[in-house]
Write a protein that holds these residues in place. Structure first.
Motif, PDB file in Angstrom:
ATOM      1  N   GLU A 158      -2.240  -8.553  -3.275  1.00  0.00           N
ATOM      2  CA  GLU A 158      -2.702  -7.737  -4.243  1.00  0.00           C
ATOM      3  C   GLU A 158      -1.889  -9.330  -5.661  1.00  0.00           C
ATOM      4  OE1 GLU A 158      -5.029  -6.920  -7.636  1.00  0.00           O
ATOM      5  OE2 GLU A 158      -5.236  -6.564  -5.516  1.00  0.00           O
ATOM      6  N   LEU A 159      -0.646  -9.041  -5.571  1.00  0.00           N
ATOM      7  CA  LEU A 159      -0.226 -10.218  -6.428  1.00  0.00           C
ATOM      8  C   LEU A 159      -0.035 -11.958  -6.450  1.00  0.00           C
ATOM      9  CD1 LEU A 159       2.131 -10.331  -8.804  1.00  0.00           C
ATOM     10  CD2 LEU A 159       3.744 -10.399  -6.751  1.00  0.00           C
ATOM     11  N   ALA A 160      -0.269 -12.067  -4.592  1.00  0.00           N
ATOM     12  CA  ALA A 160      -0.446 -13.139  -4.511  1.00  0.00           C
ATOM     13  C   ALA A 160      -2.244 -13.774  -5.171  1.00  0.00           C
ATOM     14  CB  ALA A 160      -0.908 -13.076  -2.967  1.00  0.00           C
ATOM     15  N   ALA A 161      -3.177 -12.509  -4.840  1.00  0.00           N
ATOM     16  CA  ALA A 161      -4.670 -13.070  -5.045  1.00  0.00           C
ATOM     17  C   ALA A 161      -4.497 -12.692  -6.951  1.00  0.00           C
ATOM     18  CB  ALA A 161      -5.626 -12.025  -5.046  1.00  0.00           C
ATOM     19  N   THR A 162      -4.200 -12.176  -7.473  1.00  0.00           N
ATOM     20  CA  THR A 162      -4.157 -12.233  -9.350  1.00  0.00           C
ATOM     21  C   THR A 162      -3.742 -13.556  -9.355  1.00  0.00           C
ATOM     22  OG1 THR A 162      -3.755  -9.909  -8.831  1.00  0.00           O
ATOM     23  CG2 THR A 162      -3.105 -10.827 -10.500  1.00  0.00           C
ATOM     24  N   THR A 163      -2.550 -13.241  -8.820  1.00  0.00           N
ATOM     25  CA  THR A 163      -1.800 -15.142  -9.264  1.00  0.00           C
ATOM     26  C   THR A 163      -2.843 -16.748  -8.935  1.00  0.00           C
ATOM     27  OG1 THR A 163       0.060 -13.692  -8.767  1.00  0.00           O
ATOM     28  CG2 THR A 163       0.195 -16.393  -9.674  1.00  0.00           C
ATOM     29  N   ARG A 190      -5.297 -21.333  -9.521  1.00  0.00           N
ATOM     30  CA  ARG A 190      -6.624 -22.250  -9.560  1.00  0.00           C
ATOM     31  C   ARG A 190      -7.275 -22.132 -10.847  1.00  0.00           C
ATOM     32  NH1 ARG A 190      -7.722 -26.160  -9.142  1.00  0.00           N
ATOM     33  NH2 ARG A 190      -9.416 -27.330  -8.526  1.00  0.00           N
ATOM     34  N   PHE A 191      -7.547 -21.636 -11.419  1.00  0.00           N
ATOM     35  CA  PHE A 191      -8.746 -21.596 -12.890  1.00  0.00           C
ATOM     36  C   PHE A 191      -8.211 -21.773 -13.773  1.00  0.00           C
ATOM     37  CE2 PHE A 191     -10.825 -19.673  -8.610  1.00  0.00           C
ATOM     38  CZ  PHE A 191     -11.741 -20.877  -8.359  1.00  0.00           C
ATOM     39  N   GLN A 192      -6.914 -21.535 -14.330  1.00  0.00           N
ATOM     40  CA  GLN A 192      -6.068 -21.871 -15.682  1.00  0.00           C
ATOM     41  C   GLN A 192      -7.220 -23.599 -16.630  1.00  0.00           C
ATOM     42  OE1 GLN A 192      -2.152 -22.388 -15.915  1.00  0.00           O
ATOM     43  NE2 GLN A 192      -2.716 -21.937 -17.958  1.00  0.00           N
ATOM     44  N   ASN A 193      -7.129 -23.868 -16.993  1.00  0.00           N
ATOM     45  CA  ASN A 193      -7.893 -24.499 -17.632  1.00  0.00           C
ATOM     46  C   ASN A 193      -8.821 -25.293 -17.170  1.00  0.00           C
ATOM     47  OD1 ASN A 193      -7.867 -27.014 -19.626  1.00  0.00           O
ATOM     48  ND2 ASN A 193      -6.702 -28.705 -18.899  1.00  0.00           N
ATOM     49  N   LYS A 242     -12.044 -13.396  -3.343  1.00  0.00           N
ATOM     50  CA  LYS A 242     -13.322 -13.540  -4.228  1.00  0.00           C
ATOM     51  C   LYS A 242     -13.595 -12.690  -5.244  1.00  0.00           C
ATOM     52  CE  LYS A 242     -17.770 -12.949  -2.294  1.00  0.00           C
ATOM     53  NZ  LYS A 242     -18.734 -12.508  -0.772  1.00  0.00           N
ATOM     54  N   HIS A 243     -13.150 -11.591  -5.282  1.00  0.00           N
ATOM     55  CA  HIS A 243     -13.350 -10.001  -5.611  1.00  0.00           C
ATOM     56  C   HIS A 243     -13.631 -10.719  -7.020  1.00  0.00           C
ATOM     57  CE1 HIS A 243     -16.024  -7.273  -3.681  1.00  0.00           C
ATOM     58  NE2 HIS A 243     -14.834  -6.997  -2.971  1.00  0.00           N
ATOM     59  N   LYS A 244     -11.502 -11.303  -7.245  1.00  0.00           N
ATOM     60  CA  LYS A 244     -11.160 -11.428  -8.905  1.00  0.00           C
ATOM     61  C   LYS A 244     -11.760 -12.863  -9.318  1.00  0.00           C
ATOM     62  CE  LYS A 244      -6.997  -9.736  -6.981  1.00  0.00           C
ATOM     63  NZ  LYS A 244      -7.225  -8.809  -8.275  1.00  0.00           N
ATOM     64  N   VAL A 245     -12.149 -13.104  -8.147  1.00  0.00           N
ATOM     65  CA  VAL A 245     -12.886 -15.059  -8.943  1.00  0.00           C
ATOM     66  C   VAL A 245     -14.519 -14.514  -9.618  1.00  0.00           C
ATOM     67  CG1 VAL A 245     -14.633 -17.189  -8.527  1.00  0.00           C
ATOM     68  CG2 VAL A 245     -11.969 -16.656  -6.719  1.00  0.00           C
ATOM     69  N   GLN A 246     -14.868 -13.680  -8.637  1.00  0.00           N
ATOM     70  CA  GLN A 246     -16.535 -12.947  -9.842  1.00  0.00           C
ATOM     71  C   GLN A 246     -16.126 -12.078 -10.770  1.00  0.00           C
ATOM     72  OE1 GLN A 246     -17.494 -11.246  -5.877  1.00  0.00           O
ATOM     73  NE2 GLN A 246     -19.274 -12.234  -5.012  1.00  0.00           N
ATOM     74  N   GLU A 289     -13.609 -13.590 -24.713  1.00  0.00           N
ATOM     75  CA  GLU A 289     -13.420 -13.601 -23.705  1.00  0.00           C
ATOM     76  C   GLU A 289     -13.462 -14.422 -22.310  1.00  0.00           C
ATOM     77  OE1 GLU A 289     -17.210 -13.107 -25.423  1.00  0.00           O
ATOM     78  OE2 GLU A 289     -15.326 -12.511 -26.035  1.00  0.00           O
ATOM     79  N   THR A 290     -14.019 -15.570 -22.997  1.00  0.00           N
ATOM     80  CA  THR A 290     -14.425 -16.526 -21.633  1.00  0.00           C
ATOM     81  C   THR A 290     -12.834 -17.062 -21.427  1.00  0.00           C
ATOM     82  OG1 THR A 290     -16.332 -17.420 -23.534  1.00  0.00           O
ATOM     83  CG2 THR A 290     -15.043 -19.449 -21.237  1.00  0.00           C
ATOM     84  N   ARG A 291     -12.615 -17.323 -20.130  1.00  0.00           N
ATOM     85  CA  ARG A 291     -12.241 -18.039 -18.925  1.00  0.00           C
ATOM     86  C   ARG A 291     -12.470 -18.842 -18.270  1.00  0.00           C
ATOM     87  NH1 ARG A 291     -10.266 -14.932 -21.719  1.00  0.00           N
ATOM     88  NH2 ARG A 291      -8.905 -12.842 -21.708  1.00  0.00           N
ATOM     89  N   ILE A 292     -13.561 -19.674 -18.521  1.00  0.00           N
ATOM     90  CA  ILE A 292     -14.262 -20.815 -17.619  1.00  0.00           C
ATOM     91  C   ILE A 292     -14.713 -21.680 -18.426  1.00  0.00           C
ATOM     92  CG2 ILE A 292     -14.775 -21.594 -15.923  1.00  0.00           C
ATOM     93  CD1 ILE A 292     -12.592 -20.422 -14.942  1.00  0.00           C
ATOM     94  N   GLY A 293     -14.085 -22.411 -19.219  1.00  0.00           N
ATOM     95  CA  GLY A 293     -15.166 -22.694 -19.859  1.00  0.00           C
ATOM     96  C   GLY A 293     -15.573 -24.106 -19.607  1.00  0.00           C
ATOM     97  N   PRO A 294     -16.296 -24.891 -20.141  1.00  0.00           N
ATOM     98  CA  PRO A 294     -17.029 -26.507 -19.188  1.00  0.00           C
ATOM     99  C   PRO A 294     -16.040 -26.921 -18.875  1.00  0.00           C
ATOM    100  CG  PRO A 294     -17.318 -26.434 -21.496  1.00  0.00           C
ATOM    101  CD  PRO A 294     -16.872 -25.422 -21.198  1.00  0.00           C
ATOM    102  N   MET A 295     -16.044 -27.928 -17.736  1.00  0.00           N
ATOM    103  CA  MET A 295     -15.654 -29.152 -17.237  1.00  0.00           C
ATOM    104  C   MET A 295     -15.281 -30.001 -18.777  1.00  0.00           C
ATOM    105  SD  MET A 295     -16.177 -29.927 -13.231  1.00  0.00           S
ATOM    106  CE  MET A 295     -14.855 -31.194 -13.354  1.00  0.00           C
ATOM    107  N   ALA A 296     -14.403 -31.283 -18.597  1.00  0.00           N
ATOM    108  CA  ALA A 296     -14.114 -31.766 -20.003  1.00  0.00           C
ATOM    109  C   ALA A 296     -15.673 -33.187 -20.286  1.00  0.00           C
ATOM    110  CB  ALA A 296     -13.146 -32.471 -20.259  1.00  0.00           C
ATOM    111  N   ARG A 297     -15.980 -33.546 -18.946  1.00  0.00           N
ATOM    112  CA  ARG A 297     -16.760 -34.781 -19.053  1.00  0.00           C
ATOM    113  C   ARG A 297     -17.537 -34.298 -17.792  1.00  0.00           C
ATOM    114  NH1 ARG A 297     -12.749 -38.733 -19.445  1.00  0.00           N
ATOM    115  NH2 ARG A 297     -13.717 -39.640 -17.331  1.00  0.00           N
ATOM    116  N   SER A 298     -19.389 -35.044 -18.061  1.00  0.00           N
ATOM    117  CA  SER A 298     -20.056 -35.012 -17.019  1.00  0.00           C
ATOM    118  C   SER A 298     -19.795 -35.555 -16.071  1.00  0.00           C
ATOM    119  CB  SER A 298     -21.552 -35.000 -17.644  1.00  0.00           C
ATOM    120  OG  SER A 298     -21.275 -36.580 -18.442  1.00  0.00           O
ATOM    121  N   ASP A 299     -19.008 -36.767 -15.780  1.00  0.00           N
ATOM    122  CA  ASP A 299     -18.916 -37.752 -14.985  1.00  0.00           C
ATOM    123  C   ASP A 299     -18.453 -36.858 -13.896  1.00  0.00           C
ATOM    124  OD1 ASP A 299     -17.197 -38.549 -16.898  1.00  0.00           O
ATOM    125  OD2 ASP A 299     -16.361 -39.554 -16.051  1.00  0.00           O
ATOM    126  N   LEU A 300     -16.729 -36.218 -15.072  1.00  0.00           N
ATOM    127  CA  LEU A 300     -16.123 -35.222 -13.844  1.00  0.00           C
ATOM    128  C   LEU A 300     -16.830 -34.355 -12.880  1.00  0.00           C
ATOM    129  CD1 LEU A 300     -13.360 -34.959 -16.600  1.00  0.00           C
ATOM    130  CD2 LEU A 300     -13.143 -36.709 -15.001  1.00  0.00           C
TER     131      LEU A 300
END
Length: 454
Positions: free
Chosen positions: A244-249, A254-257, A283-287, A298-309
């Motif tokens: 549980e600790l590992a999956a939460t961290t 992985r998904f910060q920034n 998987k449940h946490k990512v969902q 409330e947003t945790r995942i924004g856009p990627m910085a550029r279209s080419d990336l």
């Protein structure tokens, strides 16, 4: 090439900055060359007072600075505020410790008196990336300034408003003109600048390809470099881990920034005994992650910085799936305006696949399954990058053994890999060399001089 500010949440062009002419660059170089001697001779304590002023300015303008990051490169506003707070912290840390770090160290020799002293090199050219447009500048620049160096910033072309704000921040904090400057120059101009006698060292945070190029140019000019390059950090989960600790961290790791970090967890190396259970938790946490406008609280995942990336990321994911990797979640761009990519998990990834060999700079978690602990360690070290690594186990002794055997610059046991002003950060292998932060980072850009008195 001009500097172009684009809102990655919409694709809208916000502002364009024209690249400097050679005459404009020369004027800036002369100003810094004239400012350097006085800054080098300024008392360390006085330089530290300027660092304290920087921290105060950052905190006073926290929301305004954070909003620039969010608008220009898509970082969720809560994370953008945390980036500004961290810049204030690193400024205060070196304000409080620079005098101690730079104090002469007595040496026992056959002299009547001898010691080692630490003197500034001169002017440092900082070539910085877009993903942490304030923090990367501060992480390398603040220790260099504390040591008495001047800093010239060549920032990424897509974050010019952040670069301009940083330069203005130093002006408002009473740094002398020329001690810190943003250079609005092209790649070709910055490469040519490395050979200029008024540049004494180079700090680069960027890609492996950029690191090779800068190192070769600096080597030809016999100039010191510190390189912080790509990473493919392993996140190793052993059979006895607190899942549980590992999956939460793991969610933050992985998904910060939006996964756009050199020290983000890139390869989730799971021992077979717990792989399915961990993956289901993860998987449940990512969902649960909220994807949306990065200016929303409330947003945790924004856009990627550029279209080419985003396009490059998806090519690597699609090719890995073609080679046998299994998509568990996402693995495709979000339709509509902006450069959004679905939070994704890619399972059954093996060495040789692009998702394993290349740095996936975006919101895709790569899962690698292994038989046992020994294979986990072997797989963790089986990569050309060596920036950070973490291991998850309820046995502290086993975790420490893993940490010592990881081939990387920063190893964490049951914790998120992160930078901290109190300890050094940097890589080995193709992740670069040299260190930033702490006493070790400050001493990268000083002349460590022996003084012997007979």
């Amino acid at each position: 090439m001009d500097y172009i500010s684009i809102n990655p949440a919409t694709g809208e062009t916000l502002k364009r900055y024209t690249t400097w002419t050679e005459d404009e660059l020369e004027q800036a170089m002369r100003q810094t060359a004239e400012a350097a001697p006085a800054w080098q001779s300024t008392r360390v304590g006085e330089r530290c007072e300027r660092l304290k002023a920087i921290a105060a300015e950052l905190r006073n303008g926290l929301d305004a600075y954070a909003s620039k990051i969010t608008l220009e490169m898509g970082k969720p506003i809560q994370e953008a505020r945390a980036e500004i707070e961290k810049c204030a912290w690193v400024s205060e840390y070196f304000a409080e410790n620079a005098e101690r770090f730079l104090r002469d160290e007595p040496a026992e020799t056959d002299a009547s008196r001898s010691y080692v002293t630490f003197q500034p090199l001169g002017t440092i050219l900082g070539i910085m990336p877009w993903n942490f447009p304030f923090w990367q500048v501060f992480r390398s620049g603040i220790p260099a300034l504390a040591a008495g160096n001047c800093v010239l910033l060549k920032h990424a072309w897509n974050v010019p408003q952040c670069a301009e704000a940083v330069e203005e921040l130093f002006r408002r904090s009473d740094f002398p003109a020329g001690v810190f400057q943003w250079l609005r120059i092209s790649h070709a101009q910055s490469e040519k600048l490395i050979d200029d006698a008024r540049i004494h060292a180079i700090s680069l945070t960027g890609s492996e390809r950029a690191g090779k190029r800068i190192a070769s140019l600096a080597g030809a000019s016999i100039k010191k470099t510190v390189l912080e390059l790509g990473g493919s950090d392993p996140f190793v989960v052993l059979a006895d881990a607190d899942l549980e600790l590992a999956a939460t961290t793991a969610l933050t790791a992985r998904f910060q920034n939006c996964g756009q970090s050199c020290v983000a967890a890139k390869r989730f190396i799971l021992v077979d005994a717990i792989a399915d259970e961990f993956l289901e938790l993860f998987k449940h946490k990512v969902q649960s992650l909220t994807v949306g406008d990065p200016s929303w609280e409330e947003t945790r995942i924004g856009p990627m910085a550029r279209s080419d990336l985003r396009d490059s990321l998806h090519r690597l994911v699609a090719e890995s799936i073609r080679q046998g990797a299994v998509p568990v979640l996402g693995c495709k761009p979000v339709e509509g305006p902006g450069y959004f990519y679905e939070p994704s998990i890619l399972d059954q990834v093996t060495p040789g696949m692009p998702a394993y060999e290349e740095e996936l700079f975006g919101p895709v978690a790569v899962v690698v399954r292994v038989r046992d602990e020994q294979e986990a360690l072997t797989m963790a070290n089986r990569h050309r990058y060596g920036l950070g690594a973490s291991v998850w186990t309820r046995d502290p002794r086993k975790g420490e053994d893993f940490a010592r055997r990881f081939q990387c610059g920063a190893a964490f046991v049951n914790g998120l890999v992160k930078s901290d002003p109190r300890v050094p950060i940097g890589g080995v292998k193709n992740s670069g060399y040299g260190r930033e932060l702490s006493i070790y980072g400050l001493r990268e850009f000083v002349n460590i001089k022996t003084v012997w008195i007979g």
